[in-house]
Scaffold this motif. Structure first.
Motif, PDB file in Angstrom:
ATOM      1  N   PRO A  85      19.864-110.403  -5.518  1.00 58.05           N
ATOM      2  CA  PRO A  85      19.729-109.061  -6.282  1.00 58.05           C
ATOM      3  C   PRO A  85      18.256-109.069  -4.918  1.00 58.05           C
ATOM      4  CG  PRO A  85      20.742-109.524  -8.054  1.00 58.05           C
ATOM      5  CD  PRO A  85      20.636-111.051  -7.116  1.00 58.05           C
ATOM      6  N   ALA A  86      17.106-110.178  -5.246  1.00 59.69           N
ATOM      7  CA  ALA A  86      15.874-109.893  -4.263  1.00 59.69           C
ATOM      8  C   ALA A  86      16.241-109.808  -3.084  1.00 59.69           C
ATOM      9  CB  ALA A  86      15.059-111.346  -5.120  1.00 59.69           C
ATOM     10  N   ALA A  87      17.275-110.393  -2.288  1.00 64.52           N
ATOM     11  CA  ALA A  87      17.529-109.978  -0.935  1.00 64.52           C
ATOM     12  C   ALA A  87      18.140-109.226  -0.498  1.00 64.52           C
ATOM     13  CB  ALA A  87      17.722-111.421  -0.344  1.00 64.52           C
ATOM     14  N   PHE A 115      21.285-102.453 -10.847  1.00 65.28           N
ATOM     15  CA  PHE A 115      21.935-103.498 -11.052  1.00 65.28           C
ATOM     16  C   PHE A 115      21.644-103.593 -12.160  1.00 65.28           C
ATOM     17  CE2 PHE A 115      20.139-105.269  -7.094  1.00 65.28           C
ATOM     18  CZ  PHE A 115      20.586-105.721  -6.758  1.00 65.28           C
ATOM     19  N   ARG A 116      21.587-103.231 -13.284  1.00 64.60           N
ATOM     20  CA  ARG A 116      22.099-102.515 -13.932  1.00 64.60           C
ATOM     21  C   ARG A 116      23.107-102.481 -14.839  1.00 64.60           C
ATOM     22  NH1 ARG A 116      17.343-100.296 -19.526  1.00 64.60           N
ATOM     23  NH2 ARG A 116      18.443-101.155 -21.022  1.00 64.60           N
ATOM     24  N   MET A 175      22.616-101.435  -3.288  1.00 63.49           N
ATOM     25  CA  MET A 175      21.997-103.074  -2.869  1.00 63.49           C
ATOM     26  C   MET A 175      23.628-103.463  -3.513  1.00 63.49           C
ATOM     27  SD  MET A 175      18.149-102.599  -3.335  1.00 63.49           S
ATOM     28  CE  MET A 175      17.120-102.078  -2.057  1.00 63.49           C
ATOM     29  N   PRO A 176      23.876-103.427  -4.282  1.00 61.00           N
ATOM     30  CA  PRO A 176      24.243-103.967  -5.204  1.00 61.00           C
ATOM     31  C   PRO A 176      25.599-104.283  -4.563  1.00 61.00           C
ATOM     32  CG  PRO A 176      23.871-102.183  -6.517  1.00 61.00           C
ATOM     33  CD  PRO A 176      23.095-102.163  -5.857  1.00 61.00           C
ATOM     34  N   ILE A 177      25.957-103.540  -3.460  1.00 54.34           N
ATOM     35  CA  ILE A 177      27.733-103.393  -2.494  1.00 54.34           C
ATOM     36  C   ILE A 177      26.526-104.801  -1.270  1.00 54.34           C
ATOM     37  CG2 ILE A 177      28.414-102.667  -0.563  1.00 54.34           C
ATOM     38  CD1 ILE A 177      28.535 -99.768  -2.058  1.00 54.34           C
ATOM     39  N   PHE A 178      25.627-104.355  -0.763  1.00 53.82           N
ATOM     40  CA  PHE A 178      24.769-105.620   0.414  1.00 53.82           C
ATOM     41  C   PHE A 178      24.895-106.708  -0.570  1.00 53.82           C
ATOM     42  CE2 PHE A 178      22.210-102.096   1.650  1.00 53.82           C
ATOM     43  CZ  PHE A 178      23.376-101.797   3.125  1.00 53.82           C
ATOM     44  N   TYR A 197      13.789 -98.099  -9.844  1.00 59.06           N
ATOM     45  CA  TYR A 197      14.924 -97.748  -9.089  1.00 59.06           C
ATOM     46  C   TYR A 197      15.412 -98.850  -8.398  1.00 59.06           C
ATOM     47  CZ  TYR A 197      14.638 -92.665  -9.847  1.00 59.06           C
ATOM     48  OH  TYR A 197      15.074 -91.750  -9.930  1.00 59.06           O
ATOM     49  N   ASN A 198      15.258-100.270  -7.980  1.00 51.30           N
ATOM     50  CA  ASN A 198      15.594-101.006  -7.140  1.00 51.30           C
ATOM     51  C   ASN A 198      16.585-101.709  -8.306  1.00 51.30           C
ATOM     52  OD1 ASN A 198      14.537-100.600  -5.008  1.00 51.30           O
ATOM     53  ND2 ASN A 198      12.968-102.613  -4.700  1.00 51.30           N
ATOM     54  N   TYR A 199      16.030-101.771  -9.334  1.00 51.30           N
ATOM     55  CA  TYR A 199      16.694-102.580 -10.524  1.00 51.30           C
ATOM     56  C   TYR A 199      17.852-102.317 -11.205  1.00 51.30           C
ATOM     57  CZ  TYR A 199      14.297-106.066  -7.364  1.00 51.30           C
ATOM     58  OH  TYR A 199      13.935-106.690  -6.499  1.00 51.30           O
TER      59      TYR A 199
END
Length: 422
Positions: A74-76, A268-269, A63-66, A263-265
């Motif tokens: 991040p939400a998208a 990002f942290r 997700m961070p790469i996307f 796990y999603n966020y």
């Protein structure tokens, strides 16, 4: 089902002895521990759980790469997972109905094969919109696995060992979730996200083929002819009228929502300062799923021995404790907290899944589909909502949201315990 066999095969002269033989052999309809058929079924369903979760969650560490490569928030970026789980949730309804007509084994295989091919397609996606469309289709196809697998277990496994077998199936989920995340994280670091997704797709194809050759045919299930909408509606409504089952459905929504949010966020942290983890290091953190494998297996055994309603609140408390531990700034403590969140989730999910199979009096596939509808809606809805808490208040906001979900989960667990004893 046991009375139908004599009517079909017995002659009038042999009717009475045939009835006696069938009644005596009825327990042998189940797959019993330590038999070759039981081992084959266990490995096959482990592979189905592995494939489902690896294909579904392989995008999570990406997700961070996307967000960087496609220029989205991040939400998208979480839509790469939320769309899949959202489509999967509603596809479960269709899959549960179709499996009553075409059979459990063939539908699960077709779903696993199609989802693996979709993951290979994602590796070739030219833009963000195309990737999301394929991920949505993949989630829809995967809907043919979870509810049908749970129904197969409830129908074919000896009830005395259902908790252990359900725990092993969910251990496959845990191993797949870990493998998908670790493989994509490591390969994205050294190559890019495209070869990473392609590798997971190939692993999914191999798991689908292994599943097809290993799973024994259903012995306690008779396909229904045609499609009867009234029958399916009546079956679903019947489970919603069961006092305890709606509480278990709510538990699926809440425990999965809290778990996916963490796990999603967490990625990002941890890729930001002061941690600055690379994709390989981030992917290895998902090895916490190994503890989930042990937790789901232990929960099944403990539930069979001491009672599932006693084990379930313990899992919720472990998950809440883990969330609080992640609030510390120390990286080892953050990882320890993620491990506790993982154990707590898999303990709770394993026990709740087994209870759905036990409390559903009939049409167990429909009961499983309602549980998993709630479960994956929790992933889709809460997983995306967590992004707004991340943007508003960082990790503290994410954990606050997480704890609200877990408090509601505990209330639902206590209510289910009370209602089931009436």
């Amino acid at each position: 089902m046991s009375l139908a066999a004599p009517k079909k095969f017995a002659t009038p002269a042999a009717a009475r002895p045939t009835l006696t033989v069938v009644a005596a052999s009825e327990p042998l309809q189940f797959l019993v521990r330590r038999t070759p058929a039981y081992r084959r079924a266990s490995i096959a369903l482990f592979l189905s759980g592995f494939s489902t979760f690896s294909l579904l969650y392989c995008v999570q560490p990406l997700m961070p790469i996307f967000a960087r490569d496609f220029g989205v928030s991040p939400a998208a970026s979480s839509l790469s997972l939320s769309l899949s789980t959202g489509f999967l949730a509603f596809a479960i309804f269709i899959a549960a109905a179709i499996s009553e007509s075409v059979g459990r084994r063939s539908l699960m295989f077709a779903s696993l094969l199609g989802a693996a091919l979709c993951t290979l397609g994602c590796a070739l996606a030219p833009n963000w919109q195309t990737l999301l469309i394929i991920r949505g289709l993949e989630g829809f196809l995967l809907g043919g696995v979870p509810a049908v697998a749970m129904a197969y277990l409830a129908e074919e496994i000896d009830p005395r060992g259902l908790g252990a077998s359900m725990g092993l199936y969910i251990a496959g989920n845990a191993f797949g979730g870990m493998a998908g995340r670790v493989v994509t994280g490591m390969m994205a670091e050294y190559f890019s996200w495209r070869p990473a997704l392609a590798t997971v797709g190939v692993l999914g194809l191999a798991a689908a083929i292994g599943f097809l050759f290993l799973l024994p045919a259903s012995r306690n299930f008779t396909p229904r002819k045609g499609f009867n909408a009234a029958f399916h509606a009546k079956a679903w409504l019947g489970h919603l009228r069961n006092p305890a089952l709606p509480c278990l459905f709510a538990i699926g929504f809440l425990i999965m929502g809290s778990f996916v949010t963490v796990y999603n966020y967490a990625g990002f942290r941890l890729v930001a300062a002061p941690y600055n983890l690379n994709q390989t290091e981030l992917g290895l953190i998902f090895a916490a799923y190994l503890f989930g494998i042990a937790g789901s297996w232990a929960a099944g055994l403990l539930g069979d021995r001491f009672g599932h309603f006693r084990v379930m609140p313990v899992g919720i408390m472990i998950a809440a404790t883990g969330g609080l531990v992640t609030l510390f700034s120390s990286l080892p403590l953050i990882i320890a907290g993620i491990v506790l969140v993982t154990i707590g989730f898999f303990v709770t999910h394993s026990v709740a899944s087994a209870l759905v199979g036990r409390l559903a009096r009939d049409t167990k596939g429909h009961a499983s589909s309602l549980y998993l509808l709630s479960y994956y809606l929790g992933s889709s809805i809460a997983g995306s909502l967590g992004g707004y808490f991340w943007l508003a208040d960082g990790w503290s906001g994410v954990i606050s949201f997480n704890l609200v979900l877990l408090v509601a989960c505990m209330i639902a667990a206590l209510a289910a315990t009370r209602l089931a004893r009436r």
